[in-house]
Design a protein around this motif. Structure first.
Motif, PDB file in Angstrom:
ATOM      1  N   ARG A 117     -24.965  14.287  -6.590  1.00 37.88           N
ATOM      2  CA  ARG A 117     -24.184  14.994  -7.384  1.00 37.88           C
ATOM      3  C   ARG A 117     -23.871  14.036  -8.630  1.00 37.88           C
ATOM      4  O   ARG A 117     -23.639  14.766  -9.546  1.00 37.88           O
ATOM      5  N   LEU A 118     -23.874  12.996  -8.472  1.00 34.40           N
ATOM      6  CA  LEU A 118     -23.512  11.953  -9.681  1.00 34.40           C
ATOM      7  C   LEU A 118     -24.791  12.100 -10.687  1.00 34.40           C
ATOM      8  O   LEU A 118     -24.591  12.255 -11.843  1.00 34.40           O
ATOM      9  N   SER A 119     -26.196  12.494 -10.239  1.00 31.67           N
ATOM     10  CA  SER A 119     -27.211  12.756 -10.936  1.00 31.67           C
ATOM     11  C   SER A 119     -26.959  13.964 -11.928  1.00 31.67           C
ATOM     12  O   SER A 119     -27.630  14.046 -12.913  1.00 31.67           O
ATOM     13  N   ALA A 120     -26.425  14.960 -11.245  1.00 34.24           N
ATOM     14  CA  ALA A 120     -25.961  16.183 -12.080  1.00 34.24           C
ATOM     15  C   ALA A 120     -25.017  16.062 -13.133  1.00 34.24           C
ATOM     16  O   ALA A 120     -24.900  16.685 -14.186  1.00 34.24           O
ATOM     17  N   GLU A 121     -23.848  15.028 -12.784  1.00 36.90           N
ATOM     18  CA  GLU A 121     -22.802  14.903 -13.492  1.00 36.90           C
ATOM     19  C   GLU A 121     -23.047  14.134 -14.685  1.00 36.90           C
ATOM     20  O   GLU A 121     -22.481  14.251 -15.866  1.00 36.90           O
ATOM     21  N   ARG A 122     -23.812  12.924 -14.291  1.00 37.76           N
ATOM     22  CA  ARG A 122     -23.787  11.818 -15.262  1.00 37.76           C
ATOM     23  C   ARG A 122     -25.198  11.687 -15.996  1.00 37.76           C
ATOM     24  O   ARG A 122     -25.465  10.606 -16.666  1.00 37.76           O
ATOM     25  N   ALA A 123     -26.285  12.287 -15.508  1.00 34.43           N
ATOM     26  CA  ALA A 123     -27.733  12.414 -15.873  1.00 34.43           C
ATOM     27  C   ALA A 123     -28.275  13.518 -15.727  1.00 34.43           C
ATOM     28  O   ALA A 123     -27.747  14.492 -15.970  1.00 34.43           O
ATOM     29  N   GLY A 124     -29.598  13.674 -16.362  1.00 40.40           N
ATOM     30  CA  GLY A 124     -30.209  14.819 -16.484  1.00 40.40           C
ATOM     31  C   GLY A 124     -31.023  15.190 -15.232  1.00 40.40           C
ATOM     32  O   GLY A 124     -31.502  16.539 -15.155  1.00 40.40           O
ATOM     33  N   GLY A 125     -30.611  14.542 -14.245  1.00 40.32           N
ATOM     34  CA  GLY A 125     -31.233  15.089 -12.671  1.00 40.32           C
ATOM     35  C   GLY A 125     -31.460  13.608 -11.925  1.00 40.32           C
ATOM     36  O   GLY A 125     -31.007  12.673 -12.260  1.00 40.32           O
ATOM     37  N   ALA A 126     -32.454  13.934 -10.874  1.00 39.81           N
ATOM     38  CA  ALA A 126     -32.835  13.071  -9.964  1.00 39.81           C
ATOM     39  C   ALA A 126     -34.050  13.001  -9.759  1.00 39.81           C
ATOM     40  O   ALA A 126     -35.063  13.806  -9.812  1.00 39.81           O
ATOM     41  N   HIS A 127     -34.427  11.559  -9.326  1.00 38.11           N
ATOM     42  CA  HIS A 127     -36.021  11.165  -9.101  1.00 38.11           C
ATOM     43  C   HIS A 127     -36.165  10.576  -7.496  1.00 38.11           C
ATOM     44  O   HIS A 127     -36.009   9.378  -7.523  1.00 38.11           O
ATOM     45  N   PRO A 128     -35.955  11.681  -6.710  1.00 38.79           N
ATOM     46  CA  PRO A 128     -35.807  11.212  -5.263  1.00 38.79           C
ATOM     47  C   PRO A 128     -37.244  10.471  -4.642  1.00 38.79           C
ATOM     48  O   PRO A 128     -38.349  10.948  -5.241  1.00 38.79           O
ATOM     49  N   TYR A 129     -37.230   9.684  -3.782  1.00 38.97           N
ATOM     50  CA  TYR A 129     -38.325   8.643  -3.519  1.00 38.97           C
ATOM     51  C   TYR A 129     -38.866   8.686  -2.003  1.00 38.97           C
ATOM     52  O   TYR A 129     -37.665   8.578  -1.595  1.00 38.97           O
ATOM     53  N   LEU A 130     -39.850   8.860  -1.797  1.00 36.84           N
ATOM     54  CA  LEU A 130     -40.169   8.904  -0.343  1.00 36.84           C
ATOM     55  C   LEU A 130     -39.354  10.004   0.582  1.00 36.84           C
ATOM     56  O   LEU A 130     -38.746   9.512   1.700  1.00 36.84           O
ATOM     57  N   THR A 131     -39.722  11.304   0.017  1.00 36.96           N
ATOM     58  CA  THR A 131     -39.031  12.268   0.921  1.00 36.96           C
ATOM     59  C   THR A 131     -39.700  13.417   1.344  1.00 36.96           C
ATOM     60  O   THR A 131     -40.940  13.085   1.426  1.00 36.96           O
ATOM     61  N   THR A 132     -39.067  14.407   1.775  1.00 33.53           N
ATOM     62  CA  THR A 132     -39.924  15.614   2.425  1.00 33.53           C
ATOM     63  C   THR A 132     -39.445  16.988   1.460  1.00 33.53           C
ATOM     64  O   THR A 132     -38.359  16.914   0.606  1.00 33.53           O
TER      65      THR A 132
END
Length: 279
Positions: free
Chosen positions: A139-154
């Protein structure tokens, strides 16, 4: 600043295994972004070299570690790169994992304070993404950044991450791949490369939220979790996993080809590009 265009597929590679020749070859194969992994230094000279060697491809950090790199240092590097190569650099930042940092405490508050300092240094929201696994940081990635870069997920995590982010913010997960139709050999290589993550509680917690059990995360991982985290098999099987992230809401997938030490990722990247064109 407008939303940066990453392309459907990029590559993730530790900074120590990236060089200008590889960057140019990856660009020529049609990939949209190169993610500099392994906590690159805040001066981001490696990004300078990769950007200078290429014409189109985006260079992103995956990630600058907030514990190791002062926000003011990375902000200065961001502005230098943006001025020289406007629209081709994306700052990925995060806090890594607690086992690697003696001072690791109050992680959420640390991220917020770091973003405050980036704001003060005029790093635009659209020019940065956060390493994010759990719903709070997503949620913070949406509010304070341009998005998210999740690592080692599915792909299932990607679906949940898109729900947390909402429409609009960048969602750019990484996906590890082994192009090998022998499952035992592929799993052995996967365990060699990612086994240590099973000792890191932020990753283990993320996997348990996805439904994996204590047995799955014990030791260096069950076959089920290894198969979920590392796509392996023939080109069709591997690219189906990449497409699974896109279908689940990802804008972009960072492909990390796992190879033996010193191995060349180009053959696998070429095969993937031929099977699932990056753009």
């Amino acid at each position: 600043m407008t939303k940066i265009e990453l392309g459907r597929l990029g590559i993730w590679r530790p900074w120590s295994e990236l060089d200008p020749d590889l960057a140019k070859d990856v660009e020529d194969l049609g990939y949209g972004t190169i993610w500099i992994g392994g906590s690159p230094r805040g001066d981001l000279k490696i990004a300078d070299r990769l950007l200078a060697a290429t014409d189109r491809i985006v260079i992103a950090t995956g990630i600058v570690n907030m514990w190791d790199t002062p926000a003011e240092e990375v902000a200065a590097s961001y502005h230098r790169l943006d001025q020289a190569y406007g629209g081709r650099f994306l700052l990925g930042a995060g806090i890594g994992h607690p086992e690697a940092t003696q001072e690791y405490r109050s992680p959420y508050e640390t991220i917020v304070r770091y973003l405050d300092r980036l704001d003060a240094a005029d790093v635009p929201v659209e020019g940065r993404v956060l390493a994010a696994l759990g719903p709070k940081v997503l949620r913070l990635s949406a509010e304070r950044a341009g998005g998210a870069h999740p690592y080692l997920t599915t792909p299932e995590h990607t679906r949940l991450a898109r729900e947390a982010l909402g429409e609009g913010p960048i969602l750019a997960p990484d996906q590890k791949v082994v192009l090998d139709t022998d499952p035992e050999r592929a799993r052995a290589l996967a365990r060699e490369k990612i086994g240590f993550y099973f000792k890191l509680r932020n990753y283990v917690s993320s996997w348990k939220r996805l439904g994996f059990t204590d047995d799955d995360v014990a030791g260096d991982g069950s076959d089920a979790i290894i198969d979920a985290l590392v796509a392996h098999g023939d080109p069709a099987a591997v690219t189906a996993r990449l497409a699974g992230h896109l279908d689940a809401g990802a804008d972009h997938v960072a492909v990390q080809v796992l190879t033996e030490r010193g191995g060349d990722p180009r053959p696998a990247l070429r095969t993937i590009a031929e099977t699932l064109p990056p753009r």
